[in-house]
Structures are given as structure tokens and as C-alpha cells.
Design a protein around this motif. Structure first.
Motif, PDB file in Angstrom:
ATOM      1  N   ARG A 166       0.825  -1.208   0.000  1.00 36.31           N
ATOM      2  CA  ARG A 166       0.000   0.000   0.000  1.00 36.31           C
ATOM      3  C   ARG A 166       0.855   1.252   0.000  1.00 36.31           C
ATOM      4  O   ARG A 166       0.609   2.194  -0.764  1.00 36.31           O
ATOM      5  N   ARG A 167       1.892   1.293   0.848  1.00 40.34           N
ATOM      6  CA  ARG A 167       2.748   2.481   0.932  1.00 40.34           C
ATOM      7  C   ARG A 167       3.453   2.752  -0.403  1.00 40.34           C
ATOM      8  O   ARG A 167       3.557   3.914  -0.830  1.00 40.34           O
ATOM      9  N   LYS A 168       3.905   1.687  -1.060  1.00 44.83           N
ATOM     10  CA  LYS A 168       4.558   1.862  -2.359  1.00 44.83           C
ATOM     11  C   LYS A 168       3.578   2.389  -3.412  1.00 44.83           C
ATOM     12  O   LYS A 168       3.920   3.251  -4.235  1.00 44.83           O
ATOM     13  N   ALA A 169       2.348   1.880  -3.381  1.00 42.54           N
ATOM     14  CA  ALA A 169       1.334   2.322  -4.344  1.00 42.54           C
ATOM     15  C   ALA A 169       1.003   3.797  -4.139  1.00 42.54           C
ATOM     16  O   ALA A 169       0.888   4.566  -5.111  1.00 42.54           O
ATOM     17  N   VAL A 170       0.870   4.213  -2.875  1.00 44.24           N
ATOM     18  CA  VAL A 170       0.567   5.618  -2.584  1.00 44.24           C
ATOM     19  C   VAL A 170       1.720   6.511  -3.030  1.00 44.24           C
ATOM     20  O   VAL A 170       1.508   7.562  -3.664  1.00 44.24           O
ATOM     21  N   ARG A 171       2.945   6.113  -2.724  1.00 49.66           N
ATOM     22  CA  ARG A 171       4.098   6.919  -3.146  1.00 49.66           C
ATOM     23  C   ARG A 171       4.154   7.051  -4.674  1.00 49.66           C
ATOM     24  O   ARG A 171       4.468   8.110  -5.211  1.00 49.66           O
ATOM     25  N   ARG A 172       3.834   5.949  -5.352  1.00 51.63           N
ATOM     26  CA  ARG A 172       3.891   5.961  -6.816  1.00 51.63           C
ATOM     27  C   ARG A 172       2.899   6.960  -7.408  1.00 51.63           C
ATOM     28  O   ARG A 172       3.255   7.762  -8.279  1.00 51.63           O
ATOM     29  N   VAL A 173       1.653   6.940  -6.928  1.00 49.94           N
ATOM     30  CA  VAL A 173       0.651   7.841  -7.520  1.00 49.94           C
ATOM     31  C   VAL A 173       0.858   9.292  -7.080  1.00 49.94           C
ATOM     32  O   VAL A 173       0.537  10.218  -7.826  1.00 49.94           O
ATOM     33  N   VAL A 174       1.388   9.488  -5.871  1.00 46.82           N
ATOM     34  CA  VAL A 174       1.701  10.851  -5.423  1.00 46.82           C
ATOM     35  C   VAL A 174       2.753  11.470  -6.341  1.00 46.82           C
ATOM     36  O   VAL A 174       2.646  12.618  -6.781  1.00 46.82           O
ATOM     37  N   GLU A 175       3.757  10.667  -6.676  1.00 42.49           N
ATOM     38  CA  GLU A 175       4.806  11.154  -7.583  1.00 42.49           C
ATOM     39  C   GLU A 175       4.263  11.333  -8.998  1.00 42.49           C
ATOM     40  O   GLU A 175       4.527  12.348  -9.649  1.00 42.49           O
ATOM     41  N   THR A 176       3.474  10.373  -9.461  1.00 45.04           N
ATOM     42  CA  THR A 176       2.940  10.435 -10.820  1.00 45.04           C
ATOM     43  C   THR A 176       2.039  11.642 -11.025  1.00 45.04           C
ATOM     44  O   THR A 176       2.093  12.309 -12.063  1.00 45.04           O
ATOM     45  N   CYS A 177       1.206  11.937 -10.030  1.00 43.26           N
ATOM     46  CA  CYS A 177       0.222  13.016 -10.150  1.00 43.26           C
ATOM     47  C   CYS A 177       0.679  14.318  -9.479  1.00 43.26           C
ATOM     48  O   CYS A 177      -0.118  15.258  -9.378  1.00 43.26           O
ATOM     49  N   HIS A 178       1.920  14.351  -8.997  1.00 39.59           N
ATOM     50  CA  HIS A 178       2.511  15.566  -8.418  1.00 39.59           C
ATOM     51  C   HIS A 178       1.653  16.134  -7.274  1.00 39.59           C
ATOM     52  O   HIS A 178       1.210  17.282  -7.312  1.00 39.59           O
ATOM     53  N   LEU A 179       1.449  15.311  -6.256  1.00 39.28           N
ATOM     54  CA  LEU A 179       0.595  15.685  -5.132  1.00 39.28           C
ATOM     55  C   LEU A 179       1.377  15.938  -3.847  1.00 39.28           C
ATOM     56  O   LEU A 179       0.770  16.180  -2.792  1.00 39.28           O
ATOM     57  N   ASP A 180       2.703  15.911  -3.910  1.00 40.24           N
ATOM     58  CA  ASP A 180       3.526  16.035  -2.697  1.00 40.24           C
ATOM     59  C   ASP A 180       3.172  17.266  -1.866  1.00 40.24           C
ATOM     60  O   ASP A 180       3.120  17.196  -0.632  1.00 40.24           O
ATOM     61  N   ALA A 181       2.918  18.387  -2.543  1.00 38.80           N
ATOM     62  CA  ALA A 181       2.738  19.654  -1.836  1.00 38.80           C
ATOM     63  C   ALA A 181       1.420  19.745  -1.087  1.00 38.80           C
ATOM     64  O   ALA A 181       1.252  20.627  -0.234  1.00 38.80           O
ATOM     65  N   VAL A 182       0.469  18.834  -1.355  1.00 39.17           N
ATOM     66  CA  VAL A 182      -0.864  18.972  -0.758  1.00 39.17           C
ATOM     67  C   VAL A 182      -1.279  17.740   0.045  1.00 39.17           C
ATOM     68  O   VAL A 182      -2.448  17.608   0.416  1.00 39.17           O
ATOM     69  N   LEU A 183      -0.345  16.849   0.347  1.00 36.98           N
ATOM     70  CA  LEU A 183      -0.694  15.593   1.014  1.00 36.98           C
ATOM     71  C   LEU A 183      -1.419  15.809   2.340  1.00 36.98           C
ATOM     72  O   LEU A 183      -2.313  15.035   2.699  1.00 36.98           O
ATOM     73  N   GLY A 184      -1.049  16.854   3.084  1.00 34.07           N
ATOM     74  CA  GLY A 184      -1.651  17.076   4.396  1.00 34.07           C
ATOM     75  C   GLY A 184      -2.913  17.910   4.372  1.00 34.07           C
ATOM     76  O   GLY A 184      -3.556  18.094   5.410  1.00 34.07           O
ATOM     77  N   GLN A 185      -3.298  18.421   3.211  1.00 36.05           N
ATOM     78  CA  GLN A 185      -4.497  19.259   3.123  1.00 36.05           C
ATOM     79  C   GLN A 185      -5.757  18.403   2.996  1.00 36.05           C
ATOM     80  O   GLN A 185      -5.738  17.320   2.405  1.00 36.05           O
ATOM     81  N   THR A 186      -6.850  18.918   3.562  1.00 34.39           N
ATOM     82  CA  THR A 186      -8.130  18.259   3.320  1.00 34.39           C
ATOM     83  C   THR A 186      -8.578  18.584   1.902  1.00 34.39           C
ATOM     84  O   THR A 186      -8.274  19.652   1.354  1.00 34.39           O
ATOM     85  N   ILE A 187      -9.289  17.647   1.303  1.00 36.59           N
ATOM     86  CA  ILE A 187      -9.627  17.777  -0.115  1.00 36.59           C
ATOM     87  C   ILE A 187     -10.504  18.995  -0.377  1.00 36.59           C
ATOM     88  O   ILE A 187     -10.399  19.638  -1.428  1.00 36.59           O
ATOM     89  N   ASP A 188     -11.339  19.374   0.608  1.00 36.29           N
ATOM     90  CA  ASP A 188     -12.214  20.534   0.377  1.00 36.29           C
ATOM     91  C   ASP A 188     -11.446  21.852   0.283  1.00 36.29           C
ATOM     92  O   ASP A 188     -11.996  22.859  -0.155  1.00 36.29           O
ATOM     93  N   THR A 189     -10.172  21.871   0.687  1.00 36.31           N
ATOM     94  CA  THR A 189      -9.377  23.101   0.596  1.00 36.31           C
ATOM     95  C   THR A 189      -8.546  23.161  -0.683  1.00 36.31           C
ATOM     96  O   THR A 189      -7.860  24.160  -0.924  1.00 36.31           O
ATOM     97  N   LEU A 190      -8.599  22.130  -1.498  1.00 37.14           N
ATOM     98  CA  LEU A 190      -7.774  22.077  -2.707  1.00 37.14           C
ATOM     99  C   LEU A 190      -8.379  22.876  -3.852  1.00 37.14           C
ATOM    100  O   LEU A 190      -9.602  23.085  -3.921  1.00 37.14           O
TER     101      LEU A 190
END
Length: 324
Positions: free
Chosen positions: A109-133
Motif C-alpha cells: 500500500r505504501r509503495k502504491a501511494v508513493r507511486r501515484v503521489v509522484e505520478t500526479c505531483h501531489l507532494d505539496a498537498v498531502l496534508g491538506q483536506t480535499i475541500d481546501t484544494l
């Protein structure tokens, strides 16, 4: 990978999808285009098992979506229209949740999450709630969940909706790359995306498939396909018209500009030109060489997908000929 057979869907008296059939193979990216309300999203929802069909059937990787829904859905990654998600979750918790729902645990699971975070460039918003994006980051987060289990089939409903030009470029590049090993179907209103990403495109209108082919095959149905724009120096309009009339493949020619011994003409192949349609530019070049005219520009129009789309979905607009 995706097989749709005689698929129909009715809502009361409204027939939203009407006897639709097509296939998508591995390594193929299919663009699904049509006007608003044409049945695109409804068809995609039936492919993913979100809607049951009123008639017909869908199979994914050999599994009937109605008879074996779990087995079929395990093979699918789905980005729904408007990219819905759980607004109160952070991006990271949402992706972890999506991975667990797909049966991924622990290090997998951790590897899959890291892969999609990198693929979709989500590093900067990982800690934000989705309603604030922003809308773009919300869309990328939902795209990330659709690929978190590395599915064999992707069904993407408006995958670049709300993205800025740079983000659109990234998603298009990602889809092209994934399309080498997966079967992908995506809907779009942006015709340039069809040309940029698709190996094949389907046009759907009023619930029916009205065109199916590669982007080049569809563009070839345009009246402008094979038209030649040429600028000749050292002649006049009357002489150019006379010489052009001797070319068998020519249907008609429009003079766009004539000044100071320079003539610009757009020449259209005849409807029955056949293979000679593609040779029209060469025939015009040969004519110019014989007449000792200087060719300042010579280019062939490959056809315009927008014209084909408008003609098929707006049949009272006489843009192209010979479309069923």
C-alpha cells in the motif's frame, strides 16, 4: 480488454444510450466524444458497473460486468465525471483509503501511494483536506485513486477537466504512456486531445455511435482533407486557373490573393478523386515547374476533426459530404 455489445440504457421514456457496440484492446487509447447529453458518461458508468444496462452487456478482461462485477471491477480504474471524493479527508488519508479498498496492505500500500503521489505531483498537498484544494488538485487526487492499483483498464471521464495548461500536458503525457500497456477509454470535449492522445476515436450522438475510426480516418472525412494551399510567383490569376483546370483530380479552386505577380490559391480535390486526392499537391507542383513559376508555399490540408464532429452532430450544417 473492454467489449461493449448492443448496450442500451433508458431512464423512463428517455433512451440515453441506444444499441452501442465497440471494443478497446490492450495498448489502445479510445477517445469518446460527443455533445453534452449524448450518452458518453452513461456509457462509461455502465462499463464500470455503476449503472446496470437496460439491454446488452459489457465485459472487462473477459468478465461480464453484470454477472461477475467484483472480478471485472478489480481490473478497472475509474475517474468519474467531476472527480468526486471525500472532502473531509486529507489527500494522503484518501489515497490510503483507496489503496486499502483495492486490497493493498502494508508495504504494498505504501509503495502504491508513493507511486501515484509522484505520478500526479501531489507532494505539496498531502496534508491538506480535499475541500481546501484547488479544482486542479482535486482532479489530480481523484485521478491518483483511479490508478493506485495499477489497473489493466482505465475509464476516465473528462480527465483534464479544470486543469491548467501545464497540468493538462502532464495528464496527456501520462495517458499516452499508460496507453502503451493498458486499455484506456476517456471522454473529452477537447478535440485536440483526441488528436494528441488517441489511437482511435468514437463519436456518439443522441445515444448512438455515429463514427468510429482513427483520428486520421475521421479527419479524412472532412471536405478540406486533401485541399492544397499554394502561392505561386511569376504568373496571374487567369493563367493559373486555366492550367489548374487541366488537372483531373481537381474539383474546384478558390483564389485567396492575387497581387504583383503572386497568386495564392486553395485547390480542392474532386469528390471522386480517389487515390489521386493525395497526389493533388504533386500535380500542382509539377504544373508550376513546367510553367517556370516560383513556388513560395505549398501545403496539403489533412482535414479538421472539428468540422467532421460538427457535421455529424449538427447534420443541418453542410460542412462535409458523404457522412452516414
Amino acid at each position: 480488454m473492454i467489449k461493449v455489445e448492443n448496450l442500451s440504457k433508458t431512464f423512463g421514456s428517455k433512451r440515453a444510450v441506444d444499441d452501442v457496440s465497440f471494443e478497446v484492446r490492450k495498448g489502445e487509447v479510445l477517445g469518446f466524444i460527443g455533445p453534452n447529453g449524448s450518452g458518453k458518461s452513461t456509457t462509461m458508468r455502465m462499463i464500470t458497473g455503476f449503472y446496470p444496462p437496460s439491454a446488452g452487456k459489457v465485459s472487462v478482461c473477459g468478465f461480464d460486468v453484470s454477472e461477475n462485477p467484483i472480478a471485472a471491477k478489480e481490473k478497472i480504474g475509474y475517474l468519474p465525471e467531476s472527480a468526486p471524493s471525500y472532502q473531509e479527508m486529507t489527500v494522503l488519508s484518501f489515497l490510503n483509503f483507496a489503496a486499502e479498498m483495492r486490497g493493498l496492505r502494508g508495504d504494498e500500500r505504501r509503495k502504491a501511494v508513493r507511486r501515484v503521489v509522484e505520478t500526479c505531483h501531489l507532494d505539496a498537498v498531502l496534508g491538506q483536506t480535499i475541500d481546501t484544494l484547488s479544482k486542479g488538485f482535486k482532479h489530480r487526487t481523484c485521478l491518483a485513486q483511479s490508478i493506485i492499483h495499477d489497473p489493466e483498464v482505465l475509464v476516465l471521464d473528462e480527465p483534464t477537466d479544470g486543469l491548467d495548461p501545464n497540468q493538462k500536458h502532464e495528464v496527456r503525457t501520462l495517458i499516452r504512456r499508460m496507453g502503451e500497456t493498458k486499455a484506456i477509454i476517456f471522454s473529452t470535449h477537447i478535440l485536440e486531445e483526441v488528436e494528441a492522445m488517441c489511437s482511435r476515436a468514437i463519436i456518439i450522438d443522441q445515444g448512438k455511435v455515429v463514427a468510429n475510426g482513427t483520428p486520421d480516418e475521421l479527419k479524412a472525412r472532412s471536405e478540406r482533407a486533401g485541399a492544397v494551399l499554394v502561392t505561386l510567383h511569376g504568373t496571374n490569376v487567369e493563367t493559373v486557373k486555366e492550367r489548374l483546370s487541366g488537372i483531373a483530380a481537381l474539383g474546384h479552386a478558390d483564389v485567396l490573393q492575387a497581387q504583383d505577380g503572386r497568386v495564392t490559391v486553395e485547390a480542392f480535390p474532386s469528390a471522386d478523386a480517389g487515390a489521386e486526392r493525395e497526389a493533388l499537391a504533386g500535380r500542382i507542383a509539377e504544373m508550376a515547374i513546367r510553367e517556370n513559376w516560383k513556388i513560395e508555399q505549398l501545403k496539403t490540408e489533412e482535414g479538421r476533426l472539428e468540422e467532421v464532429f460538427r457535421s455529424i452532430t449538427m447534420p443541418d450544417t453542410d460542412i462535409i459530404k458523404g457522412v452516414a
